[in-house]
Motif scaffolding. Structure first.
Motif, mmCIF file in Angstrom:
data_model
loop_
_atom_site.group_PDB
_atom_site.id
_atom_site.type_symbol
_atom_site.label_atom_id
_atom_site.label_comp_id
_atom_site.label_asym_id
_atom_site.label_seq_id
_atom_site.Cartn_x
_atom_site.Cartn_y
_atom_site.Cartn_z
ATOM 1 N N PRO A 1 0.845 -1.469 -0.134
ATOM 2 C CA PRO A 1 -0.032 -0.040 -0.015
ATOM 3 C C PRO A 1 0.902 1.488 0.080
ATOM 4 C CG PRO A 1 -0.998 -1.768 1.613
ATOM 5 C CD PRO A 1 0.328 -2.256 0.939
ATOM 6 N N HIS A 2 2.017 1.174 0.636
ATOM 7 C CA HIS A 2 2.896 2.398 0.714
ATOM 8 C C HIS A 2 3.328 2.654 -0.517
ATOM 9 C CE1 HIS A 2 5.557 -0.818 1.276
ATOM 10 N NE2 HIS A 2 6.646 -0.025 1.052
ATOM 11 N N GLN A 3 3.401 2.042 -1.682
ATOM 12 C CA GLN A 3 3.898 2.052 -2.840
ATOM 13 C C GLN A 3 3.252 2.795 -4.058
ATOM 14 O OE1 GLN A 3 5.591 -2.119 -2.548
ATOM 15 N NE2 GLN A 3 7.452 -1.176 -3.367
ATOM 16 N N TRP A 4 1.993 2.870 -3.349
ATOM 17 C CA TRP A 4 0.887 3.442 -4.206
ATOM 18 C C TRP A 4 0.551 4.814 -3.590
ATOM 19 C CZ3 TRP A 4 -0.699 1.112 -8.775
ATOM 20 C CH2 TRP A 4 -0.540 -0.320 -8.952
ATOM 21 N N GLN A 5 0.107 5.833 -4.476
ATOM 22 C CA GLN A 5 -0.544 7.257 -4.079
ATOM 23 C C GLN A 5 -1.818 7.312 -4.769
ATOM 24 O OE1 GLN A 5 2.881 9.413 -6.130
ATOM 25 N NE2 GLN A 5 1.491 10.830 -6.298
ATOM 26 N N GLN A 6 -2.475 8.143 -4.183
ATOM 27 C CA GLN A 6 -3.829 8.546 -4.783
ATOM 28 C C GLN A 6 -3.592 9.523 -5.787
ATOM 29 O OE1 GLN A 6 -6.940 7.259 -3.540
ATOM 30 N NE2 GLN A 6 -7.509 8.273 -5.378
ATOM 31 N N ALA A 7 -4.273 9.164 -6.779
ATOM 32 C CA ALA A 7 -3.976 10.053 -8.190
ATOM 33 C C ALA A 7 -4.657 11.255 -8.002
ATOM 34 C CB ALA A 7 -4.381 9.270 -9.642
ATOM 35 N N GLY A 8 -4.102 12.217 -8.482
ATOM 36 C CA GLY A 8 -4.556 13.688 -8.736
ATOM 37 C C GLY A 8 -5.051 13.980 -9.909
ATOM 38 N N ILE A 9 -5.270 15.516 -9.768
ATOM 39 C CA ILE A 9 -5.509 16.168 -11.108
ATOM 40 C C ILE A 9 -4.987 17.458 -11.010
ATOM 41 C CG2 ILE A 9 -7.625 15.119 -11.783
ATOM 42 C CD1 ILE A 9 -9.113 17.422 -10.522
ATOM 43 N N GLY A 10 -4.494 18.128 -12.306
ATOM 44 C CA GLY A 10 -3.715 19.303 -12.364
ATOM 45 C C GLY A 10 -2.298 19.132 -12.157
ATOM 46 N N ARG A 11 -1.601 20.315 -12.180
ATOM 47 C CA ARG A 11 -0.177 20.208 -12.131
ATOM 48 C C ARG A 11 0.187 21.439 -11.089
ATOM 49 N NH1 ARG A 11 2.440 21.976 -17.362
ATOM 50 N NH2 ARG A 11 4.152 21.471 -15.919
ATOM 51 N N ALA A 12 1.567 21.219 -10.754
ATOM 52 C CA ALA A 12 2.278 22.220 -9.749
ATOM 53 C C ALA A 12 1.310 22.760 -8.649
ATOM 54 C CB ALA A 12 2.827 23.224 -10.709
ATOM 55 N N ASP A 13 1.080 24.083 -8.564
ATOM 56 C CA ASP A 13 0.261 24.681 -7.688
ATOM 57 C C ASP A 13 -1.158 24.186 -7.833
ATOM 58 O OD1 ASP A 13 2.719 25.843 -6.714
ATOM 59 O OD2 ASP A 13 2.317 27.733 -7.766
ATOM 60 N N SER A 14 -1.894 23.944 -8.718
ATOM 61 C CA SER A 14 -3.051 23.451 -8.947
ATOM 62 C C SER A 14 -3.443 22.066 -8.865
ATOM 63 C CB SER A 14 -3.448 24.014 -10.340
ATOM 64 O OG SER A 14 -2.773 22.982 -11.388
ATOM 65 N N TYR A 15 -2.261 21.251 -8.310
ATOM 66 C CA TYR A 15 -2.554 19.818 -8.256
ATOM 67 C C TYR A 15 -3.302 19.573 -7.104
ATOM 68 C CZ TYR A 15 -1.508 14.836 -7.714
ATOM 69 O OH TYR A 15 -1.426 13.608 -7.533
ATOM 70 N N ILE B 1 -1.831 5.373 -7.988
ATOM 71 C CA ILE B 1 -0.873 5.148 -9.221
ATOM 72 C C ILE B 1 0.520 4.986 -8.626
ATOM 73 C CG2 ILE B 1 -2.166 6.892 -10.790
ATOM 74 C CD1 ILE B 1 -0.196 9.095 -9.884
ATOM 75 N N ARG B 2 1.608 4.505 -9.305
ATOM 76 C CA ARG B 2 2.827 4.361 -9.174
ATOM 77 C C ARG B 2 3.620 4.897 -10.223
ATOM 78 N NH1 ARG B 2 6.822 1.577 -5.905
ATOM 79 N NH2 ARG B 2 8.401 0.740 -7.205
ATOM 80 N N TRP B 3 4.492 5.793 -10.049
ATOM 81 C CA TRP B 3 5.114 6.034 -10.985
ATOM 82 C C TRP B 3 6.334 5.079 -11.716
ATOM 83 C CZ3 TRP B 3 3.690 10.040 -14.487
ATOM 84 C CH2 TRP B 3 3.021 10.830 -13.946
ATOM 85 N N LEU B 4 6.596 4.767 -12.768
ATOM 86 C CA LEU B 4 7.601 3.976 -12.963
ATOM 87 C C LEU B 4 9.042 4.775 -12.850
ATOM 88 C CD1 LEU B 4 5.174 2.235 -13.747
ATOM 89 C CD2 LEU B 4 6.514 1.275 -15.829
ATOM 90 N N SER B 5 9.924 3.527 -12.461
ATOM 91 C CA SER B 5 11.465 4.228 -12.375
ATOM 92 C C SER B 5 12.513 3.179 -12.873
ATOM 93 C CB SER B 5 11.746 4.741 -10.870
ATOM 94 O OG SER B 5 13.288 4.814 -10.878
ATOM 95 N N SER B 6 13.362 3.741 -13.719
ATOM 96 C CA SER B 6 14.519 2.775 -14.039
ATOM 97 C C SER B 6 15.309 2.107 -12.994
ATOM 98 C CB SER B 6 15.532 3.495 -14.872
ATOM 99 O OG SER B 6 16.051 4.387 -14.416
ATOM 100 N N GLU B 7 14.978 2.286 -11.599
ATOM 101 C CA GLU B 7 15.507 1.911 -10.435
ATOM 102 C C GLU B 7 15.216 0.313 -10.199
ATOM 103 O OE1 GLU B 7 15.797 2.484 -5.694
ATOM 104 O OE2 GLU B 7 15.005 4.014 -7.087
ATOM 105 N N TYR B 8 14.081 0.197 -10.743
ATOM 106 C CA TYR B 8 13.367 -1.266 -10.626
ATOM 107 C C TYR B 8 13.513 -1.945 -11.980
ATOM 108 C CZ TYR B 8 12.078 0.869 -6.356
ATOM 109 O OH TYR B 8 12.144 1.529 -4.843
ATOM 110 N N LEU B 9 13.886 -3.403 -11.941
ATOM 111 C CA LEU B 9 14.103 -3.939 -13.110
ATOM 112 C C LEU B 9 13.022 -4.149 -14.079
ATOM 113 C CD1 LEU B 9 16.431 -5.246 -15.034
ATOM 114 C CD2 LEU B 9 15.572 -7.411 -13.704
ATOM 115 N N LEU B 10 12.034 -4.504 -13.675
ATOM 116 C CA LEU B 10 10.581 -4.607 -14.514
ATOM 117 C C LEU B 10 10.156 -3.491 -15.111
ATOM 118 C CD1 LEU B 10 9.123 -7.252 -15.615
ATOM 119 C CD2 LEU B 10 7.463 -6.707 -13.844
#
Length: 218
Positions: A52-66, A77-86
């Protein structure tokens, strides 16, 4: 964590002239079997194994309007990173696709960002655009579905609308299907489903860096 080398194929999209022609002509394309069921199952199992700690509630907007707004969007959601192989392997796949699209369609795609998306039963994402003309560098949106054996009665469809509000496509989130569309052209929504629904959503971006800051808030 998987340690073996995992090879994906972009043949279905990059080498099929008819598919590229549809993307160029219509602004969107749906590619069944873009990824094998085996590779989808690995990504699906990986998603299920995240805590559960590896997911975050998705939002709308950007920066100050997020902001988060459960009346509009209810996925995690969970943003993908090259840190993890798959995750790295998927990013490499989409980098090869970026190069193929630039080579065939001269789109000037600069980079790619993406996240896993988990829609619990009943979750939805209301009608929206992924980018607004002149206000974002997101050019091309992609969605890859991971759930196997998804049935029409399970719901959770992606609906793509035309400029006059007409339904252009209703897409069942079946494993291996890739959807690609122009980010600032097509209003779309995710209907509520009756099962946990997993996908990878991403965006190819243009380079609008200013002073070394990529996609600055203007």
């Amino acid at each position: 964590m998987l340690t073996e080398s995992i090879e994906f194929s972009t043949t279905a999209l990059a080498a099929d002239a008819r598919v590229l022609e549809q993307l160029a002509t219509d602004g969107y394309v749906i590619v069944p079997n873009f990824m094998s069921s085996e590779h989808c199952q690995r990504l699906y199992s990986y998603s299920l194994g995240l805590g559960p700690h590896q997911w975050q509630q998705a939002g709308i907007g950007r920066a100050d309007s997020y902001t988060t707004n459960s009346a509009v969007r209810q996925d995690k959601i969970r943003w993908l990173s090259s840190e993890y192989l798959l995750e790295q392997r998927y990013l490499q796949l989409m980098e090869r696709l970026r190069l193929a699209l630039n080579g065939a369609l001269f789109m000037g795609l600069f980079d790619y960002e993406c996240h896993l998306a988990h829609y619990p039963p009943g979750a939805f994402y209301r009608k929206h655009l992924d980018a607004f003309k002149g206000r974002s560098n997101r050019l091309l949106s992609t969605v890859l579905y991971l759930n196997d054996d998804w049935q029409p009665q399970d719901g959770g469809e992606l609906v793509i609308y035309g400029e006059h509000g007409q339904v252009l496509e209703t897409i069942l989130p079946q494993a291996g299907t890739l959807v690609v569309f122009l980010s600032d052209e097509f209003i779309h929504e995710v209907k509520a489903g009756r099962r946990d629904r997993y996908s990878i959503t991403g965006w190819y971006r243009l380079n609008t860096s200013i002073g070394g800051v990529v996609d600055p808030t203007l």
